[in-house]
Design an enzyme around this catalytic site. Structure first.
Site, PDB file in Angstrom:
ATOM      1  N   GLU A   1       1.117  -1.262   0.139  1.00 36.18           N
ATOM      2  CA  GLU A   1       0.218  -0.301  -0.298  1.00 36.18           C
ATOM      3  C   GLU A   1       0.856   1.322  -0.347  1.00 36.18           C
ATOM      4  O   GLU A   1       2.038   1.225   0.803  1.00 36.18           O
ATOM      5  CB  GLU A   1      -1.328  -0.548   1.459  1.00 36.18           C
ATOM      6  CG  GLU A   1      -2.484   0.824   1.041  1.00 36.18           C
ATOM      7  CD  GLU A   1      -2.218   2.233   1.132  1.00 36.18           C
ATOM      8  OE1 GLU A   1      -2.648   3.153   0.425  1.00 36.18           O
ATOM      9  OE2 GLU A   1      -1.251   2.357   1.378  1.00 36.18           O
TER      10      GLU A   1
ATOM     11  N   CYS B   1      -5.537   5.856   5.708  1.00 39.97           N
ATOM     12  CA  CYS B   1      -5.686   4.247   5.032  1.00 39.97           C
ATOM     13  C   CYS B   1      -7.037   3.659   4.797  1.00 39.97           C
ATOM     14  O   CYS B   1      -7.353   3.572   5.759  1.00 39.97           O
ATOM     15  CB  CYS B   1      -4.529   3.564   5.954  1.00 39.97           C
ATOM     16  SG  CYS B   1      -3.843   2.157   4.955  1.00 39.97           S
TER      17      CYS B   1
ATOM     18  N   CYS C   1      -5.051  -0.867   6.506  1.00 39.56           N
ATOM     19  CA  CYS C   1      -5.772  -1.400   7.698  1.00 39.56           C
ATOM     20  C   CYS C   1      -7.079  -0.565   8.450  1.00 39.56           C
ATOM     21  O   CYS C   1      -6.857   0.984   8.853  1.00 39.56           O
ATOM     22  CB  CYS C   1      -4.416  -1.326   8.899  1.00 39.56           C
ATOM     23  SG  CYS C   1      -3.650   0.944   8.695  1.00 39.56           S
TER      24      CYS C   1
ATOM     25  N   HIS D   1      -6.668   3.336  12.982  1.00 39.24           N
ATOM     26  CA  HIS D   1      -6.441   4.681  12.559  1.00 39.24           C
ATOM     27  C   HIS D   1      -7.947   5.458  13.604  1.00 39.24           C
ATOM     28  O   HIS D   1      -8.095   6.182  14.512  1.00 39.24           O
ATOM     29  CB  HIS D   1      -6.246   5.663  11.594  1.00 39.24           C
ATOM     30  CG  HIS D   1      -4.553   5.593  10.754  1.00 39.24           C
ATOM     31  ND1 HIS D   1      -3.435   5.287  11.297  1.00 39.24           N
ATOM     32  CD2 HIS D   1      -4.562   4.515  10.252  1.00 39.24           C
ATOM     33  CE1 HIS D   1      -2.672   5.186  11.427  1.00 39.24           C
ATOM     34  NE2 HIS D   1      -3.441   4.182   9.831  1.00 39.24           N
TER      35      HIS D   1
ATOM     36  N   ARG E   1       0.126  -4.034  11.550  1.00 37.17           N
ATOM     37  CA  ARG E   1       1.571  -4.235  11.077  1.00 37.17           C
ATOM     38  C   ARG E   1       2.452  -3.484  12.537  1.00 37.17           C
ATOM     39  O   ARG E   1       3.706  -3.095  11.637  1.00 37.17           O
ATOM     40  CB  ARG E   1       1.843  -3.029   9.716  1.00 37.17           C
ATOM     41  CG  ARG E   1       1.666  -3.237   8.894  1.00 37.17           C
ATOM     42  CD  ARG E   1       0.754  -2.152   7.377  1.00 37.17           C
ATOM     43  NE  ARG E   1       0.336  -2.899   6.846  1.00 37.17           N
ATOM     44  CZ  ARG E   1      -0.511  -3.607   6.554  1.00 37.17           C
ATOM     45  NH1 ARG E   1      -1.428  -3.411   7.384  1.00 37.17           N
ATOM     46  NH2 ARG E   1      -1.083  -4.172   5.361  1.00 37.17           N
TER      47      ARG E   1
ATOM     48  N   SER F   1       4.321   1.281   9.925  1.00 40.57           N
ATOM     49  CA  SER F   1       5.646   1.255   8.744  1.00 40.57           C
ATOM     50  C   SER F   1       6.242   3.163   8.834  1.00 40.57           C
ATOM     51  O   SER F   1       7.464   2.704   8.509  1.00 40.57           O
ATOM     52  CB  SER F   1       4.508   1.713   7.575  1.00 40.57           C
ATOM     53  OG  SER F   1       4.045   0.275   7.676  1.00 40.57           O
TER      54      SER F   1
ATOM     55  N   CYS G   1       2.869  -0.665   4.400  1.00 42.45           N
ATOM     56  CA  CYS G   1       2.139   0.568   4.168  1.00 42.45           C
ATOM     57  C   CYS G   1       2.386   2.441   4.011  1.00 42.45           C
ATOM     58  O   CYS G   1       2.583   2.060   4.799  1.00 42.45           O
ATOM     59  CB  CYS G   1       0.974  -0.120   4.903  1.00 42.45           C
ATOM     60  SG  CYS G   1      -0.424   1.293   4.806  1.00 42.45           S
TER      61      CYS G   1
ATOM     62  N   CYS H   1       0.057   4.737   5.362  1.00 42.04           N
ATOM     63  CA  CYS H   1      -0.044   5.479   6.524  1.00 42.04           C
ATOM     64  C   CYS H   1       0.895   5.498   7.365  1.00 42.04           C
ATOM     65  O   CYS H   1       1.121   6.361   8.190  1.00 42.04           O
ATOM     66  CB  CYS H   1       0.037   3.777   7.426  1.00 42.04           C
ATOM     67  SG  CYS H   1      -1.983   2.962   8.054  1.00 42.04           S
TER      68      CYS H   1
HETATM   69 NI1  NFE Z   1      -2.355   1.252   5.654  1.00 45.31          NI
HETATM   70 FE1  NFE Z   1      -1.294   0.277   9.053  1.00 45.31          FE
HETATM   71  C1  NFE Z   1      -1.554  -1.018   9.309  1.00 45.31           C
HETATM   72  C2  NFE Z   1      -1.334   1.698  10.868  1.00 45.31           C
HETATM   73  S1  NFE Z   1       0.647   0.964   8.629  1.00 45.31           S
HETATM   74  S2  NFE Z   1      -1.687  -0.367   6.943  1.00 45.31           S
HETATM   75  O1  NFE Z   1      -1.675  -2.008  10.346  1.00 45.31           O
HETATM   76  O2  NFE Z   1      -1.912   2.432  11.400  1.00 45.31           O
HETATM   77  O3  NFE Z   1       1.682   1.006   9.486  1.00 45.31           O
END
Ligand code: NFE
Ligand code: MG
Length: 580
Positions: A14, A62, A65, A69, A491, A514, A559, A562
């Site tokens: 991603e 994102c 995931c 958030h 992640r 990430s 990702c 993110c």
């Molecule tokens: Ni967009 Fe995310 C996850 C978050 S990435 S995938 O899992 O927070 O680092």
């Protein structure tokens, strides 16, 4: 300047990620650089808004995931306002986060990572009968007849003959580093296709508790859907979480468990057994961080959470350091090698409450032929814990559970490693990271039944509360409040830091998995986890087909959407992307 191997974009992730690697004359990677090449803007967009609305914006960081958030955001507000939520809301959040793990991990394994190990084109040479025998020797999964594999093979053949490998186009098919026999390749391709429709089942859990998927609804102070204990599904009970939808949740969890136990876990072991050398490279940092998640029924004390919080340094599993996310000495983000500047200077580290995201850096930026790695080279910041580079994610969590003596984790890790004839140290590697994701999926899918039973038990005992209205009104809030919402995203460790002033957001900083893993070097020159892992015993067979780089980078499940959360303020094109 040394000419580097450039992989841009890294596909099957991603977001937009560029890797540059310096190699020795014999193809060994001597230095690696990780660059997030697209900017977005959520941290800035959130300033001045109502904290109760923040989750809906933050969740759009994102599309993979899709809920984490939202959760981190509502938790940040609850933490700032010292706002307790009902036990049922915690359990519902646990179930939603857990479903996201299993969904995300299966999707990563089959649709993003598998093709680093599975040669799709070789599957055309497989004998369907032998494939059926192989499948039946490793699993009781029903879809395993010779006819089923012959049909899958025909589908694939039609694709190839029409000159349309489609999503498989541009792979390094035939690369000598692909080691699976054709039958294992065909089995994996069949499961790749099955996993596509299996996802639909899992998404139902989010739709039942949060109204929709992706991006389900959340609510500061609790969960958005009421619970009805009424036996029927008409009237108000029809849109509430009710006895029928809870039964549906149980079926969804069973379908997750079945796929993990009968497909994902045996496939992981089968595929890994052909690539055991990948359990001996790609570790890199050896430091692991978790922030913890999954409260037990009726408690919000983080020390009781299913995934504990802590830091492991230098692989020392006998010592778990306590982590305090509010301590400015512990968590800092650096921009020494990012395309940002801080008001106090580029070498400084800032705790996220005082974090800055601003377009004030006037060093070299994209476009470029090669990254200027002595200066800024990424839109990601470099988070550090007590100055240390930390890996976050499934491997960090599995190691934390293992170190804490969690019985199922110890048994499962022991059993998988003994089937592969590998020691525990093999987990510190590219395939160790991938295997940890599989182990975690099983552990979490099983634990979901416990949380569901807890939830049903509470309802049966007469507790249907999902929201605490006590602190909903901003008039009840202090004029200044700070908080951190933390969780374990698929992640890894995710923290949203919020500063609320007079009922509005004054500062908002997301420190994301990430970002921990994919960030660039810090002011001390310490490489980030991706960079360090690529510098750990990697040999490129053919620099024009850098399959080895993909394997290790994908093992982190990047990702970058993110990891970078800001929009280019002028909407300008920042780089040309070459799709391969
Ligand atoms: Ni967009 Fe995310 C996850 C978050 S990435 S995938 O899992 O927070 O680092
Ligand atoms: Mg951030």
């Amino acid at each position: 300047m040394t000419k580097r191997v450039v992989v841009d974009p890294i596909t099957r992730i991603e977001g937009h990620l560029r890797i540059e690697a310096e190699t020795s004359p014999t193809g060994g990677i001597t230095s690696a650089y990780s660059s997030g090449t697209m900017v977005r803007g959520i941290e800035i967009i959130l300033k001045g808004r109502d904290p109760r609305d923040a989750w809906a914006f933050a969740q759009r960081i994102c599309g993979v995931c899709t809920l984490v958030h939202g959760i981190a955001s509502v938790r940040s507000v609850e933490n700032a306002l010292n706002y307790p939520i009902p036990a049922n809301a915690q359990l519902i959040r646990n179930l939603m986060i857990a479903a996201q793990y299993v969904h995300d991990h299966v999707m990563h394994f089959y649709h993003l990572h598998a093709l680093d190990w599975v040669d799709v084109v070789s599957a055309l040479k497989a004998d369907p009968k032998a494939t059926s025998e192989l499948a039946q020797s490793i699993s009781t999964w029903a879809k395993s007849s010779p006819g089923y594999f012959a049909e899958t093979q025909k589908k694939l053949k039609d694709f190839v003959e029409a000159g349309q490998l489609g999503i498989f186009n541009g792979g390094y098919w035939g690369h000598p580093e692909y080691k699976l026999p054709p039958e294992a390749n065909l089995m994996a391709v069949a499961h790749y296709i099955e996993a596509l429709s299996w996802q639909r089942e899992v998404a139902k859990l989010h739709a039942i508790f949060g109204g929709k998927n992706p991006h389900p609804n959340f609510l500061v102070g609790g969960a958005p859907s009421p619970i009805s204990a009424a036996p029927g599904s008409s009237g108000a009970a029809a849109t509430a979480v009710n006895i029928i939808s809870l039964e549906e949740i149980r079926n969804v969890i069973k379908s997750m468990q079945a796929f993990v136990n009968q497909v994902y876990l045996p496939d992981t072991i089968a595929i890994a057994s052909f690539y055991k050398d990948w359990f001996a490279r790609g570790e890199g940092v050896g430091n692991f961080l978790t922030v913890g998640d999954f409260p037990a029924n009726g408690t919000d004390d983080p020390s009781t959470w299913f995934i504990p919080s802590g830091a492991i340094l230098n692989r020392d599993l006998s010592r778990i350091e306590p982590v305090d996310l509010n301590d400015p000495e512990q968590v800092q983000e650096f921009v020494a090698h990012s395309w940002y500047d801080y008001e106090g200077g580029k070498e400084k580290g800032l705790h996220p409450y005082d974090g800055e995201t601003a377009f004030n850096y006037d060093g070299p930026k994209p476009p470029y032929d090669q990254l200027d790695v002595d200066k800024g080279y990424s839109w990601l910041k470099s988070p550090r814990w007590r100055g240390n580079v930390m890996e976050v994610g499934p491997l960090a969590r599995v190691l934390m559970l293992y170190a804490k003596g969690h019985e199922q984790t110890r048994d499962l890790a022991g059993s998988v490693l003994s089937q592969l004839d590998l020691p525990i140290d093999a987990m510190y590697s590219t395939l160790g990271r991938t295997a940890a994701r599989t182990l975690e999926s099983k552990i979490i899918a099983d634990q979901m039944m416990v949380w569901l039973d807890n939830l049903i038990g509470n309802i049966k005992a007469g507790d249907v509360a999902v929201h605490n209205p006590d602190k909903w009104e901003p008039s009840t809030w202090p004029s200044v409040a700070k908080g951190v919402g933390f969780m374990e995203a698929p992640r890894g460790a995710l923290c949203h830091y919020i500063v609320i002033k007079d009922g509005k957001i004054d500062n908002y900083q997301a420190v994301v998995p990430s970002t921990w893993n994919a960030g660039p070097r810090d002011p001390k020159g310490q490489p980030g986890p991706y960079e360090a892992a690529l510098m750990d015993r990697h040999q490129l067979h053919d620099p024009s087909q850098p399959l080895e780089i993909q394997r290790t980078v994908h093992s982190f499940d990047p990702c970058i959407a993110c990891a970078v959360h800001v929009v280019d303020p002028d909407g300008e094109e920042l780089s040309q992307i070459r799709i391969r």
